[in-house]
Write an enzyme that holds these catalytic residues in place. Structure first.
Site, mmCIF file in Angstrom:
data_model
loop_
_atom_site.group_PDB
_atom_site.id
_atom_site.type_symbol
_atom_site.label_atom_id
_atom_site.label_comp_id
_atom_site.label_asym_id
_atom_site.label_seq_id
_atom_site.Cartn_x
_atom_site.Cartn_y
_atom_site.Cartn_z
ATOM 1 N N SER A 284 0.820 -1.223 0.000
ATOM 2 C CA SER A 284 0.000 0.000 0.000
ATOM 3 C C SER A 284 0.849 1.265 0.000
ATOM 4 O O SER A 284 0.641 2.179 0.804
ATOM 5 C CB SER A 284 -0.956 -0.015 1.201
ATOM 6 O OG SER A 284 -1.764 -1.175 1.201
ATOM 7 N N ASP B 188 -7.606 -1.969 -0.379
ATOM 8 C CA ASP B 188 -8.893 -1.727 0.291
ATOM 9 C C ASP B 188 -10.057 -1.770 -0.692
ATOM 10 O O ASP B 188 -11.208 -1.923 -0.281
ATOM 11 C CB ASP B 188 -8.880 -0.381 1.017
ATOM 12 C CG ASP B 188 -8.287 -0.489 2.415
ATOM 13 O OD1 ASP B 188 -8.064 -1.627 2.890
ATOM 14 O OD2 ASP B 188 -8.043 0.567 3.038
#
Length: 416
Positions: free
Chosen positions: A182, A297
């Site tokens: 991420s 996500d």
């Protein structure tokens, strides 16, 4: 053309609260997210002795560069991962004894790479029960700083916590990262630190943070890109539908806006402008293989619309989603199979075969995870009869989600 107002970013709000608490002076946060996670973060700051004034559209935080104003505190972090990871790190820069605990769900989520790094920096930190998990106690005496090695392969939040801590140490920090997921979230952190007066730098696998502290400012929170993904996906699966999210466009900090590029590859029309982003469904939804390591996500959002593609959808490099609020890979697979969809999973991947789910829907097992609810709400645009065993868990990030999505459904011409 539905125009959807998305609440403020959870990621930005949490980082801004840390930065405001650490800054010298009073910071005003404009349009912060008000949800269970962010309210829990603000409540934690109050427990640590920071003043947090909250109105509907703005929060004010009196910063304390020297750390918490109380010498002892007991902080409950609720379900919030940012709260549970950032607040103990903030407290370590102060002087006192601070105990942190969290919900059963958050207690299951890992902390060890972060707490090991804090210990390596000299922080007296003890896990009371399972090593690497809440509850924990920090006996703080400030942080000298220096060099530390960190594995951020499970969560970039570990690196963000240390980056945010860096200016509060006496020497600054050099953080060598052995693995990192991420990356866009780390870029958010560095950009926001710059707005509060600190220039952190990346030199290959090493992040360098100078000492010296933060300065207070007024900071506007942009809409949450992860939350926007459900509304963009709704347009993509509805031929002729168009959804615009204002305030989230070119120049946005959040990497999760990159989800619209996935929708574009699948056949949706996408326009990203300075003032907002629009997605239009074309009636075409192609299968694809996509690496979602940096926007993981939004993996459940893609999984939830994948059955409507004309070919398999293979999502790769998302092993870190197994240690979120739940094992999201298995949760998506389980619920899709319940709808009659063929799914295969591996350690860090999921492959979903095309085929409109059969029957009249099913009750989605949410595992208390807000993203499972919001993702499968999009599936419900095409599959009647979908319900949720815990619809209220959306309060974690978007308490008004069901009302906003019902309004969108009506705007798309679907009154189911």
């Amino acid at each position: 053309m539905p125009v959807v107002t998305i609440p403020g970013s959870k990621s930005l709000t949490a980082r801004a609260l840390f930065l405001a608490a650490a800054a010298d002076g009073v910071t005003t946060l404009v349009r912060p997210l008000r949800s269970d996670d962010t309210e829990g973060f603000a409540e934690g700051l109050v427990r640590l002795g920071y003043r947090v004034g909250r109105t509907r559209d703005a929060w004010q935080v009196d910063g304390r560069p020297q750390g918490p104003s109380v010498s002892e505190a007991d902080v409950y972090c609720r379900d919030g991962a940012t709260t549970a990871r950032f607040l103990p790190t903030l407290a370590a820069a102060g002087h006192g004894t601070y105990r942190f605990d969290a919900s059963a769900q958050m207690r299951r989520r890992p902390l060890l790479p972060l707490t090991r790094a804090l210990r390596d920096l000299g922080v007296d930190l003890r896990h009371e029960e399972a090593e690497g998990h809440h509850p924990l106690t920090v006996r703080a005496a400030g942080v000298e700083g220096g060099e530390v090695v960190l594995d951020a392969g499970q969560s970039s939040q570990y690196l963000t916590a240390l980056l945010l801590l860096g200016p509060l140490t006496r020497k600054g920090l050099r953080i060598r990262v052995t693995d990192l997921v991420s990356v866009p979230y780390v870029e958010i952190t560095i950009a926001m630190m710059r707005e509060f007066g600190v220039a952190a730098e990346r030199e290959g696998d090493v992040f360098v943070v100078p000492p010296g502290g933060y300065r207070a400012t007024t900071y506007a929170i942009e809409p949450d890109a992860s939350t926007a993904s459900y509304f963009f996906a709704a347009a993509a699966v509805t031929p002729g539908a168009e959804v615009t999210v204002p305030g989230l466009g070119t120049g946005a900090l959040q990497g999760d806006l990159g989800f619209v590029d996935v929708l574009r590859r699948m056949g949706a029309e996408v326009s990203v402008r300075p003032d907002g982003t629009t997605v239009r469904g074309t009636g075409v939804l192609r299968g694809l293989t996509v690496n979602m390591r940096d926007i993981s996500d939004t993996m459940p959002t893609l999984a939830a619309i994948a059955p409507f593609a004309d070919g398999p959808v293979r999502i790769e490099d998302v092993a870190n989603t197994r240690v979120k609020e739940c094992d999201r890979l298995e949760a998506c697979a389980q619920n899709l199979r319940r709808l009659g969809v063929e799914v295969e999973t591996g350690p860090g991947r999921i492959e979903i075969r095309p085929g409109v789910p059969s029957g009249t829907g099913a009750e989605i097992t949410t595992h208390g995870d807000h993203r499972i609810v919001m993702s499968f709400a999009v599936t419900g645009l095409r599959v009647p009869g979908i319900s949720f065993d815990d619809p209220g868990c959306v309060r974690k990030t978007f308490p008004g989600f069901h009302e906003a999505f019902a309004e969108l459904r009506s705007g798309l011409g679907d009154d189911r």
